[in-house]
Design a protein around this motif. Structure first.
Motif, PDB file in Angstrom:
ATOM      1  N   THR A   1       0.684  -1.113  -0.301  1.00  0.00           N
ATOM      2  CA  THR A   1      -0.115   0.074  -0.152  1.00  0.00           C
ATOM      3  C   THR A   1       0.957   1.331  -0.051  1.00  0.00           C
ATOM      4  N   LEU A   2       1.960   1.059   0.774  1.00  0.00           N
ATOM      5  CA  LEU A   2       2.786   2.590   0.892  1.00  0.00           C
ATOM      6  C   LEU A   2       3.499   2.716  -0.370  1.00  0.00           C
ATOM      7  N   THR A   3       3.945   1.689  -0.995  1.00  0.00           N
ATOM      8  CA  THR A   3       4.802   1.727  -2.251  1.00  0.00           C
ATOM      9  C   THR A   3       3.746   2.174  -3.282  1.00  0.00           C
ATOM     10  N   GLU A   4       2.482   1.563  -3.368  1.00  0.00           N
ATOM     11  CA  GLU A   4       1.568   2.081  -4.625  1.00  0.00           C
ATOM     12  C   GLU A   4       1.211   3.642  -4.225  1.00  0.00           C
ATOM     13  N   VAL A   5       0.960   4.074  -2.944  1.00  0.00           N
ATOM     14  CA  VAL A   5       0.645   5.352  -2.726  1.00  0.00           C
ATOM     15  C   VAL A   5       1.709   6.175  -2.997  1.00  0.00           C
TER      16      VAL A   5
END
Length: 430
Positions: free
Chosen positions: A35-39
């Motif tokens: 999630t952090l990577t995609e954000v």
């Protein structure tokens, strides 16, 4: 969130991102890391989406705006001179730290597994110089070759000035597109606290400290070198050359520097840099409209001076290749003259490749450093943007184009949409 200033929102995003990154890494929470990577990836993609039209129109308009500035040639010359001087100071810090720390001595990395990085248009000086001129205008924009876009913008901006009144429709269109892109990009920048959490969180979750261990000296050297430039070189220039308060400068400039740290893009930060330069630092708007785009694409003290110097020394020591005085002088020359090769985008691989190839060092050394590049790129880009703010202040002060009442006033809020930065109705001289 309007109760919190934009700077505080960025800081909160940074804290939240670090906390979530540690949680994801310590607990091996895969979904949180993803999630952090995609954000973070979405935020950077939104910034990059605006880069081609932003750079092209900003350069065209900035060249055209020089007609509104008395002594434009002198201002441009002073700006370039200070870009070179500050880059020379930065590379001196980099070489000095490299000689003191010896970052590559004792490093045990399997060099036989490293692959040479083959970057078209970045391997040699001839490739770099020929790569400035695009073979296809469309390709320059679709492949996001910022250096070629800058070249096109400068040529067309100068041609518009030479043509005169007939070029006014083209310049009006460029101004309108620039206004539209800046407005849309400001909406993206307002998402920076969320993007900050994603980018920092992803870095903490993915890299941690284990990756830095074999390269601790190099990593420390890059951060120390950038901090020396930020906290010693720039403050001294501001205090004794520009004769302004360095603390006030950093208080006003902080939002742009912080966004540069997390976004790792000088060009992506450019709209905020422009606002800070005029609305908080008091630099004349006409001059700033030239100096900021020019700096965002060529002024790279972190990526093009400190880092290549330290990295070249590191690679030479890892591969047991001795460097002499001539090589150190060559590093300084490449760093000062070749800054434009970094082109304001994330990463400094192009500049490092150019430096290594000029010195005759193995390009496999670039492969050894790719893993930690995102971690180092944060402080490098923050240093880049700080330098892009310092030089306009110095030049504007020397030319009487710095409004000290604005510079010394309490920082203006940056939460509202930016005021117009271009002049739509200015006629071209006949």
């Amino acid at each position: 969130m309007k109760r919190f200033s934009f700077s505080l929102q960025l800081l909160l995003g940074l804290v939240v991102g670090v906390a979530l990154g540690f949680v994801a890494r310590a607990g091996d929470v895969t979904w949180l890391t993803t999630t952090l990577t995609e954000v973070g990836k979405l935020f950077v993609q939104l910034l990059k989406l605006a880069v081609p039209p932003l750079v092209f129109t900003a350069v065209v308009v900035s060249v055209a705006n020089l007609r509104n500035v008395n002594g434009a040639a002198r201002l441009a010359g002073k700006t370039l001179l200070w870009f070179l001087v500050t880059s020379l100071i930065a590379v001196a810090f980099g070489i000095g730290l490299g000689l003191i720390l010896n970052p590559g001595l004792g490093v045990t990395i399997a060099t036989e597994g490293a692959k040479a990085v083959d970057l078209e248009g970045a391997g040699t000086w001839v490739d770099f110089l020929t790569g400035i001129i695009p073979t296809n205008i469309v390709t320059a924009f679709t492949e996001l070759n910022v250096l070629q876009i800058v070249f096109l913008g400068v040529v067309l901006g100068a041609a518009a000035l030479a043509v005169g009144d007939k070029a006014e429709p083209f310049l009006n269109l460029s101004r309108s597109v620039l206004e539209l892109v800046q407005k849309a990009l400001w909406w993206v920048i307002r998402l920076a606290p969320i993007g900050t959490a994603g980018l920092i969180g992803k870095s903490v979750a993915s890299y941690g400290w284990e990756l830095l261990a074999p390269l601790a000296k190099l990593s420390a050297g890059v951060y120390i070198g950038c901090l020396l430039v930020l906290l010693v070189s720039y403050p001294l220039l501001l205090a004794f050359v520009a004769k302004v308060n360095p603390v006030t400068f950093y208080r006003n400039a902080w939002p742009a520097i912080e966004l540069a740290f997390v976004s790792r893009s000088s060009v992506g930060t450019m709209p905020l840099t422009q606002r800070v330069t005029t609305e908080r630092l008091g630099v004349d708007r006409d001059y700033a409209s030239f100096a900021v785009p020019f700096g965002a694409t060529t002024k790279m003290d972190g990526c093009a001076a400190i880092y290549p110097a330290l990295a070249a020394i590191f690679v030479a020591q890892v591969f047991n290749i001795p460097l002499g005085v001539g090589q150190y002088l060559l590093i300084a020359f490449v760093s000062v003259v070749g800054s434009a090769a970094t082109a304001g985008l994330t990463g400094a691989i192009v500049m490092l490749t150019l430096t290594l190839s000029t010195l005759g060092l193995p390009l496999e050394g670039v492969g050894l450093l790719l893993a930690i590049d995102p971690i180092l790129d944060m402080i490098r880009t923050a240093t880049n943007v700080a330098g892009q703010l310092v030089v306009p202040v110095i030049v504007a002060r020397s030319e009487g184009r710095l409004d000290e009442s604005v510079f010394n006033a309490p920082p203006q809020p940056l939460d509202e949409a930016p005021r117009s930065t271009v002049r739509v109705s200015d006629p071209l001289p006949a």
